[in-house]
Design a protein around this motif. Structure first.
Motif, PDB file in Angstrom:
ATOM      1  N   CYS A   1       0.867  -1.184   0.000  1.00  0.00           N
ATOM      2  CA  CYS A   1       0.000   0.000   0.000  1.00  0.00           C
ATOM      3  C   CYS A   1       0.898   1.226   0.000  1.00  0.00           C
ATOM      4  N   SER A   2       1.337   1.585  -1.188  1.00  0.00           N
ATOM      5  CA  SER A   2       2.277   2.692  -1.355  1.00  0.00           C
ATOM      6  C   SER A   2       1.675   3.738  -2.282  1.00  0.00           C
ATOM      7  N   ARG A   3       2.238   4.914  -2.270  1.00  0.00           N
ATOM      8  CA  ARG A   3       1.746   5.988  -3.143  1.00  0.00           C
ATOM      9  C   ARG A   3       1.787   5.597  -4.628  1.00  0.00           C
ATOM     10  N   PRO A   4       2.858   4.984  -5.110  1.00  0.00           N
ATOM     11  CA  PRO A   4       2.873   4.596  -6.530  1.00  0.00           C
ATOM     12  C   PRO A   4       1.755   3.600  -6.880  1.00  0.00           C
TER      13      PRO A   4
ATOM     14  N   ALA B   1      -8.070  -3.119  10.107  1.00  0.00           N
ATOM     15  CA  ALA B   1      -8.105  -2.127   9.027  1.00  0.00           C
ATOM     16  C   ALA B   1      -9.436  -2.056   8.290  1.00  0.00           C
ATOM     17  N   PRO B   2     -10.185  -3.161   8.129  1.00  0.00           N
ATOM     18  CA  PRO B   2     -11.358  -3.116   7.253  1.00  0.00           C
ATOM     19  C   PRO B   2     -12.388  -2.047   7.580  1.00  0.00           C
ATOM     20  N   THR B   3     -12.633  -1.778   8.857  1.00  0.00           N
ATOM     21  CA  THR B   3     -13.725  -0.869   9.210  1.00  0.00           C
ATOM     22  C   THR B   3     -13.295   0.584   9.286  1.00  0.00           C
ATOM     23  N   SER B   4     -12.003   0.870   9.234  1.00  0.00           N
ATOM     24  CA  SER B   4     -11.513   2.185   9.628  1.00  0.00           C
ATOM     25  C   SER B   4     -11.538   3.223   8.511  1.00  0.00           C
ATOM     26  N   ALA B   5     -11.509   4.485   8.946  1.00  0.00           N
ATOM     27  CA  ALA B   5     -11.448   5.617   8.020  1.00  0.00           C
ATOM     28  C   ALA B   5     -10.008   6.094   7.881  1.00  0.00           C
ATOM     29  N   LEU B   6      -9.105   5.165   7.793  1.00  0.00           N
ATOM     30  CA  LEU B   6      -7.702   5.509   7.576  1.00  0.00           C
ATOM     31  C   LEU B   6      -7.002   4.380   6.840  1.00  0.00           C
ATOM     32  N   ALA B   7      -5.880   4.713   6.269  1.00  0.00           N
ATOM     33  CA  ALA B   7      -5.021   3.724   5.631  1.00  0.00           C
ATOM     34  C   ALA B   7      -3.605   3.945   6.122  1.00  0.00           C
ATOM     35  N   VAL B   8      -2.867   2.849   6.242  1.00  0.00           N
ATOM     36  CA  VAL B   8      -1.456   2.935   6.600  1.00  0.00           C
ATOM     37  C   VAL B   8      -0.660   2.861   5.299  1.00  0.00           C
ATOM     38  N   ILE B   9       0.053   3.921   4.997  1.00  0.00           N
ATOM     39  CA  ILE B   9       0.821   4.003   3.759  1.00  0.00           C
ATOM     40  C   ILE B   9       2.276   3.642   4.054  1.00  0.00           C
ATOM     41  N   TYR B  10       2.817   2.770   3.221  1.00  0.00           N
ATOM     42  CA  TYR B  10       4.207   2.337   3.356  1.00  0.00           C
ATOM     43  C   TYR B  10       5.005   2.828   2.152  1.00  0.00           C
ATOM     44  N   THR B  11       6.304   2.810   2.291  1.00  0.00           N
ATOM     45  CA  THR B  11       7.166   3.035   1.131  1.00  0.00           C
ATOM     46  C   THR B  11       7.110   1.783   0.254  1.00  0.00           C
ATOM     47  N   PRO B  12       7.504   1.873  -1.016  1.00  0.00           N
ATOM     48  CA  PRO B  12       7.541   0.670  -1.857  1.00  0.00           C
ATOM     49  C   PRO B  12       8.417  -0.438  -1.283  1.00  0.00           C
ATOM     50  N   GLU B  13       9.349  -0.061  -0.377  1.00  0.00           N
ATOM     51  CA  GLU B  13      10.245  -1.052   0.237  1.00  0.00           C
ATOM     52  C   GLU B  13       9.663  -1.662   1.503  1.00  0.00           C
TER      53      GLU B  13
ATOM     54  N   GLU C   1       8.618   0.094   4.456  1.00  0.00           N
ATOM     55  CA  GLU C   1       8.745   0.829   5.698  1.00  0.00           C
ATOM     56  C   GLU C   1       7.549   1.756   5.878  1.00  0.00           C
ATOM     57  N   PHE C   2       7.123   1.944   7.137  1.00  0.00           N
ATOM     58  CA  PHE C   2       5.998   2.836   7.426  1.00  0.00           C
ATOM     59  C   PHE C   2       6.303   4.239   6.915  1.00  0.00           C
ATOM     60  N   SER C   3       5.291   4.853   6.270  1.00  0.00           N
ATOM     61  CA  SER C   3       5.453   6.195   5.745  1.00  0.00           C
ATOM     62  C   SER C   3       4.529   7.194   6.440  1.00  0.00           C
ATOM     63  N   GLU C   4       3.220   6.903   6.452  1.00  0.00           N
ATOM     64  CA  GLU C   4       2.261   7.872   6.988  1.00  0.00           C
ATOM     65  C   GLU C   4       0.900   7.214   7.187  1.00  0.00           C
ATOM     66  N   TYR C   5       0.061   7.871   7.973  1.00  0.00           N
ATOM     67  CA  TYR C   5      -1.351   7.536   8.045  1.00  0.00           C
ATOM     68  C   TYR C   5      -2.103   8.457   7.085  1.00  0.00           C
ATOM     69  N   LEU C   6      -3.006   7.891   6.313  1.00  0.00           N
ATOM     70  CA  LEU C   6      -3.879   8.675   5.447  1.00  0.00           C
ATOM     71  C   LEU C   6      -5.275   8.626   6.050  1.00  0.00           C
ATOM     72  N   LEU C   7      -5.793   9.774   6.468  1.00  0.00           N
ATOM     73  CA  LEU C   7      -7.092   9.839   7.126  1.00  0.00           C
ATOM     74  C   LEU C   7      -8.177  10.221   6.121  1.00  0.00           C
ATOM     75  N   PHE C   8      -9.307   9.520   6.195  1.00  0.00           N
ATOM     76  CA  PHE C   8     -10.425   9.769   5.292  1.00  0.00           C
ATOM     77  C   PHE C   8     -11.566  10.459   6.050  1.00  0.00           C
ATOM     78  N   PRO C   9     -12.423  11.188   5.347  1.00  0.00           N
ATOM     79  CA  PRO C   9     -13.535  11.872   6.018  1.00  0.00           C
ATOM     80  C   PRO C   9     -14.652  10.931   6.461  1.00  0.00           C
ATOM     81  N   SER C  10     -14.655   9.702   5.960  1.00  0.00           N
ATOM     82  CA  SER C  10     -15.698   8.754   6.360  1.00  0.00           C
ATOM     83  C   SER C  10     -15.164   7.333   6.289  1.00  0.00           C
TER      84      SER C  10
END
Length: 361
Positions: free
Chosen positions: A68-71, A122-134, A136-145
């Protein structure tokens, strides 16, 4: 600060629920894009295709490439745009589901989440955990719903590798303790406000369910069967933990998980396996009672969650590497700062080493 609880619009759990996915998805659109990895495609594609086609919908499938990476998110956004899809369906494990949620968010489309394992909340949440392509943890992405719908086919989940259900218990294990810490500190939760009593009650019910049914559920899935205990643990791993963490708060355990991604030796571990050790470390950090620590430690041993660094693949404990883990755990914006006392890299380092020592058999 307002008290806030958030959750998916609909949560569906039952054996064979996947066979009704066409009916459930049809309320959101007529051209779903289903995202799954190769293994999951082989496992469920025919059933999904049959059910969705039976409702007169035009489904397309695309392979999730593993991180789950930006690319990867950007690639699937373009796939969705080109295909003219109007609803996203994520099928698989946590990283697939977080990717599906992210694609839906940026594409401004509804999302249906279909876990094939109960390995995270993770299934129910309004966020995603974004990793680098390698990885490693990168950031939390928060959604409005939260997701529009979560469909849990317990027949599929009970037949998944035992390790995934156990890892889900590891993730869920932290829910109550992080909720408790966050409640004491008075910090805002992932839902953007103070916790409600109902969310805190769900977090406690999550822990109570794990203690009551975790070992029995593991024995059942090891025997290739599903029981009431398995059903209860699936709900605890997914719904109770999901609502509990999001609307009651995260604290040290998940931050320490994020720090552990700095150790290459731990990259083979599942999310919940690292969170379980993070929970033990949090209990040391807050000087929890010996009785409470021993109950959590005993639970981890009973179901097969790692209790020390050696069991996590770290053959030689290197203080310099552990300090890097501690420093990453205490990065600015990390959830460890929701603890009800100041936390430093030095104190986390000490807690990791102590938890490791206490967890040695």
């Amino acid at each position: 600060m307002d008290n806030i609880i958030i959750s998916p619009s609909k949560y569906i759990q039952g054996e064979g629920a996947l066979d009704n996915i066409g009916k459930y998805v049809s309320v959101f659109g007529g051209k779903p894009l289903a995202i799954a990895d190769d293994f999951v495609m082989g496992l469920v594609r025919d059933r999904v295709d049959s059910s969705i086609a039976g409702e007169g919908l035009q489904v397309s499938f695309d392979k999730f490439n593993g991180e789950c990476s930006r690319p990867e998110i950007d690639r699937l956004i373009e796939v969705c745009k080109t295909g003219g899809n109007d609803v996203i369906v994520g099928i698989g494990g946590g990283k697939t589901l977080d990717t599906a949620k992210s694609v839906a968010y940026y594409s401004k489309l509804p999302v249906v989440i279909v876990p094939t394992i109960a390995s995270t909340d993770a299934p129910t949440s309004a966020l995603a955990v974004i990793y680098t392509p390698e990885g490693e943890f990168s950031e939390y992405l928060l959604f409005p719903s939260n997701p529009n719908m979560v469909i849990m086919d317990t027949g599929i989940i009970a037949a998944a590798p035992v390790r995934t259900l156990v890892a889900g218990m590891g993730d869920a294990l932290s829910t109550y303790f992080e909720a408790r810490a966050n409640g004491l500190s008075g910090k805002a939760t992932m839902a953007g406000g103070a916790p409600t009593r109902s969310a805190q009650a769900l977090a406690k019910l999550c822990y109570d369910t794990l203690i009551a049914d975790g070992e029995k559920a593991k024995a059942a899935v090891e025997s290739g069967v599903s029981t009431k205990a398995v059903e209860n643990i699936i709900e605890a791993n997914t719904y109770l933990s999901g609502i509990g963490f999001e609307s009651s708060g995260l604290a040290a355990a998940h931050a320490i998980h994020n720090g552990l991604t700095k150790l290459e030796e731990c990259h083979h571990l599942l999310h919940g396996e690292k969170v379980a050790f993070g929970t033990l470390t949090q209990l040391v950090l807050e000087n929890a009672s010996t009785q409470e620590f021993e109950q959590v430690l005993g639970f981890c041993r009973a179901v097969g969650l790692p209790t020390n660094l050696h069991e996590m693949g770290v053959e030689e404990v290197d203080d310099e590497k552990l300090m890097a883990v501690a420093e990453a755990s205490c990065a600015e914006g990390e959830t460890i700062h929701n603890m009800p006392f100041p936390v430093t890299a030095k104190s986390v380092f000490a807690a990791i080493k102590t938890a490791h020592r206490l967890g040695l058999k």
